[in-house]
Enzyme design. Structure first.
Site, PDB file in Angstrom:
ATOM      1  N   GLU A   1      60.137 -23.023 -59.598  1.00  0.00           N
ATOM      2  CA  GLU A   1      59.985 -24.476 -59.642  1.00  0.00           C
ATOM      3  C   GLU A   1      61.078 -25.263 -58.921  1.00  0.00           C
ATOM      4  O   GLU A   1      60.805 -26.326 -58.379  1.00  0.00           O
ATOM      5  CB  GLU A   1      59.916 -24.930 -61.111  1.00  0.00           C
ATOM      6  CG  GLU A   1      58.706 -24.417 -61.873  1.00  0.00           C
ATOM      7  CD  GLU A   1      57.404 -24.952 -61.317  1.00  0.00           C
ATOM      8  OE1 GLU A   1      57.358 -26.132 -60.948  1.00  0.00           O
ATOM      9  OE2 GLU A   1      56.430 -24.182 -61.217  1.00  0.00           O
TER      10      GLU A   1
ATOM     11  N   SER B   1      31.237 -23.099-124.137  1.00  0.00           N
ATOM     12  CA  SER B   1      32.014 -22.695-125.318  1.00  0.00           C
ATOM     13  C   SER B   1      33.495 -22.524-125.042  1.00  0.00           C
ATOM     14  O   SER B   1      34.288 -22.456-125.988  1.00  0.00           O
ATOM     15  CB  SER B   1      31.447 -21.393-125.883  1.00  0.00           C
ATOM     16  OG  SER B   1      30.138 -21.586-126.371  1.00  0.00           O
TER      17      SER B   1
END
Length: 839
Positions: free
Chosen positions: A90, A469
């Protein structure tokens, strides 16, 4: 000669004039643009976007949230070979130029002139790329380019070269949602930066230019070409030797996707954390690198997931084979590619792999799973597949494989405990599990359904179902507070009560088995789960009193029906809220609030949040000095209903929220602060007596299957609702409370005989057996004020010495004398009965 000198003079004048004009133009441009230039000082402390990470209590990864993959890395930790690869690719002159490559800009300008305005390569340095990525848009405008140059020059003035390069290496997009070199190395190679080879460094550097197009996965040939060019640049700039270059060029492209492995299957918990993090931390929650540590234990979570899935598969197979998921007519010469196209729209679901039947005989079927090798299924693999008829009926067992499978059927296969392939199907029923520590409410495991991808609805905290229950212990606890005891006699006989909402205006509840035992002690009534006893008991103590009392267990008043049906568990509750309620029994009478986040750390590992939950703290000094009376919880204690347990909207005060269903407690403060004490909501003796009844339920009652675990510290209660729409089991020991629910989302029946003991209890046993393996027995000691007395089994009153029908029973000490007097009165007048004895 004179003409030549004159022309030269004019040329110099024109050049100097042009230079002056250029300098003036740049000066004017800077004067116009400078006020709008951003401050580059923010880059000195810039926070890269880092995903939110969710961990278990023991540090295992549950999930990450965020659009980007990024692992910030300091420049000092970037190996030279990677820095050199990036510089070679780069900006080889990065450490020499002032931030702008004037020669590169000149070349770009000349290209524009000679090409007739084509804005080609811009000659941008690394510094300019950083300026563009942080402050500017990518559009190609001359004004943007000029601004980029000015920002780059400012950056070079205020930041060091290493600071700029560090920003570049962490900021740039490198393909596949990976931002920065560390994330790229982890995704493409599954490595940290120091583990990369020179060739891999060059490949990563090659992706900076066109990451979406040129990367080692999407375009391996172009990627190799670009990589080898980068290696050539590294050689040319003397970053590597010729031997290193040649070796790197010869290295093959070995990149493939490396997703960060999820170590614990807890997607429902992960979503709860995500919502809570956004609520607490705002919009930055998913981008600022926070790490959320949950209370969930990885081993227990996985055990819970396995138990739920296994239990649902067993239930589902018990109700028969519903047929293949699909069918595709196959040509006689169909190939593997044809099979792959058919299976491309099917995905693996919780280990159930999709396959297509390619050949069938009476004794064997071949199933293609995408592995290029067929799986052979014999009769043992399909023997369970009796045809489904209804929720309560299945057809005859298959006699051969061809009765079950046909060529072209799309089916699911999974491996059994022996690793053998078996035919299976995705269950239609759902289940949820919530497991908490009763000491402080820390969630230990949570499962919201069979598979999160198929249904994101979290049934563990958001479902509003009837508990049946399993709700009775709360009614019994209220009755014990009103003078009843384990030996109180209540009549188990048919009853008719006025109810204008029902046909005929009469409500006639019944027991699950439609049998009646007549007068029965309350201990036996709970062990046998007698509905009619619970109705009479609730009627005796009053619905209004019972509703107010049950809110002590954390339930919202509006979730409790204002009629006698509450005795049969018609409230609207979630598995988590039931676990919270049972925690009161498990910890000695204290109302804790479930929570699942223990700590939140920032990206630097500093804690920004620490949970400070209210604790039972039964034996700590602060509890012994606590003088608050036993009673309802304070008004600011979050209540729960079917959709919500609780949540925290501020750092100090919890408040109701439907977003997560569980509380995020207040922040802990630095220093040695005393623990926050959970409110004591029921008397410890009441707690002990109810727990003793529920221990009998798992020893000789509807939960007797629990005995397979071989523990003496477990208690719990089954639950079933009308038409078997819901199946429950809630149980605990001193260390762990777990609730399991099984049912259909559309409230369909689970089928005849699918009680809580059959559909839900096996899941609870599988989980608790694994979670408590090798753990010592933990149960609350008998508190002061409890006395054990011999009673007559029939009357429930203290018996005479030598009574052959006697048995031991526990009472509050203040009840013993009263009961002895009643026993003496009954002895003197056998016809005299207590009011509740004949109720």
């Amino acid at each position: 000669m004179r003409i030549f000198k004159r022309m030269l003079r004019w040329a110099l004048i024109l050049a100097f004039t042009g230079l002056l004009l250029a300098v003036a133009a740049v000066g004017v441009a800077y004067w116009l643009i400078a006020p709008r230039l951003p401050s580059v000082a923010v880059l000195k402390d810039y926070h890269m976007q880092v995903p939110l990470k969710v961990l278990t209590a023991d540090g295992k990864l549950i999930a990450t949230f965020g659009e980007t993959r990024r692992i910030p890395v300091a420049i000092a930790n970037v190996p030279d070979r990677l820095k050199h690869a990036v510089l070679a690719a780069e900006d080889a002159e990065f450490y020499k130029h002032p931030g702008v490559d004037w020669h590169g800009i000149a070349r770009a300008g000349w290209h524009v002139v000679t090409s007739g305005g084509d804005k080609g390569p811009g000659g941008s340095t690394i510094t300019q790329q950083v300026a563009r990525n942080f402050f500017l848009s990518p559009e190609k405008l001359y004004s943007r380019k000029l601004t980029e140059i000015f920002i780059a020059l400012r950056m070079e003035n205020e930041l060091t070269k290493d600071q700029i390069l560090e920003l570049y290496l962490n900021k740039m997009f490198l393909g596949h949602r990976s931002y920065g070199v560390a994330a790229a190395a982890a995704y493409y190679y599954g490595k940290s930066l120091d583990q990369l080879t020179i060739a891999q460094c060059a490949m990563i550097a090659s992706t900076f230019q066109l990451p979406s197009v040129v990367n080692p996965i999407n375009s391996p040939k172009r990627g190799l070409g670009r990589r080898n060019w980068v290696l050539g640049q590294m050689l040319e700039n003397h970053y590597i030797t010729k031997a290193e270059h040649d070796q790197a060029v010869a290295e093959p492209n070995d990149a493939f996707p490396h997703e960060q492995p999820i170590e614990v299957d807890a997607p429902y918990l992960a979503e709860m954390v995500r919502l809570q993090a956004i609520e607490r931390l705002g919009n930055d929650a998913l981008t600022e690198g926070y790490v959320v540590k949950t209370t969930v234990v990885s081993s227990r979570q996985q055990q819970a997931v396995n138990a739920v899935r296994s239990g649902l598969v067993i239930y589902d197979q018990r109700h028969g084979w519903r047929g293949p998921e699909g069918h595709q007519e196959l040509a006689p010469d169909a190939s593997h590619d044809d099979y792959d196209r058919v299976l491309s729209s099917y995905t693996d679901i919780s280990g159930m792999q999709p396959g297509i039947v390619t050949d069938v005989s009476a004794t064997e079927a071949s199933v293609y799973l995408g592995t290029r090798e067929p799986v052979k299924l014999g009769m043992d693999a399909v023997r369970w597949a009796r045809p489904y008829i209804s929720d309560s009926r299945v057809g005859a067992a298959p006699k051969d494989v061809a009765e079950v499978l046909k060529r072209g059927d799309i089916v699911r296969l999974s491996r059994n405990d022996k690793g053998e392939w078996q035919l299976t199907q995705i269950p239609k029923a759902q289940a949820a599990l919530a497991s908490v520590n009763p000491e402080d409410g820390a969630v230990q495991a949570i499962v919201g359904g069979f598979n999160f991808l198929r249904s994101k609805f979290n049934r563990a905290v958001m479902a509003a179902r009837q508990p049946g229950s399993s709700f009775k212990p709360y009614i019994y606890s209220a009755a014990f507070e009103r003078g009843f005891n384990p030996a109180s006699i209540v009549n188990d006989a048919p009853i008719s009560l006025p109810d204008p909402s029902r046909p005929g205006g009469v409500w006639t509840p019944s027991n699950d088995d439609d049998k009646f035992d007549g007068p029965i002690r309350l201990r036996e009534a709970l062990v046998k789960s007698k509905n009619l006893v619970s109705v009479r008991l609730l009627d005796a103590i009053g619905v209004r009193y019972a509703r107010d009392y049950v809110t002590r267990f954390g339930f919202a008043l509006d979730a409790l029906p204002a009629n006698l049906s509450m005795a049969l568990g018609t409230a609207s509750v979630s598995p988590m809220s039931m676990a919270r309620g049972y925690s009161v029994f498990a910890n000695g009478g204290y109302l804790i609030t479930p929570y699942f986040i223990s700590e939140i750390d920032d990206r630097d590992g500093k804690a920004v949040y620490l949970a400070n939950p209210a604790r039972a703290c039964r034996t700590c000094q602060e509890r012994l000095l606590d003088t608050r009376p036993v009673g309802p919880p304070p008004p600011d204690t979050p209540a729960t209903n079917g959709a919500t347990v609780a949540s925290a909207s501020s750092s100090e005060t919890p408040s109701a929220s439907a977003s997560t269903g569980v509380v995020l407690p207040a922040d802990a403060h630095e220093g040695n602060k005393p623990p926050v004490l959970a409110p004591e909501v029921i008397d410890v003796r009441n707690d002990y007596l109810i727990t003793s009844l529920m221990k009998d339920v798992v020893i000789r009652g509807t939960g007797a299957a629990v005995k397979v675990l071989g523990r003496d510290d477990l208690a719990g209660k089954t639950g079933s609702t009308n038409d078997h729409r819901d199946a429950w089991f809630a149980g605990f020991n001193g260390d762990l409370v777990t609730t399991v629910w099984v049912g259909f989302d559309d409230f369909s029946s689970l089928g005849r005989g699918e009680f809580g003991a059959k559909a839900a209890l096996p899941i609870w046993i599988d989980y608790m057996g694994a979670a408590l393996k090798d753990q010592p027995s933990t149960t609350l000691p008998m508190p002061p004020g409890i006395s054990t007395v011999q009673i007559n089994r029939s009357s429930g009153l203290p018996s005479d010495p030598g009574d052959p029908n006697s048995m031991p029973e526990m009472f509050k000490v203040e009840d013993v004398d009263r009961l002895r007097q009643q026993a003496q009165q009954q002895k003197e007048d056998p016809d005299q009965q207590h009011a509740y004895d004949i109720f």
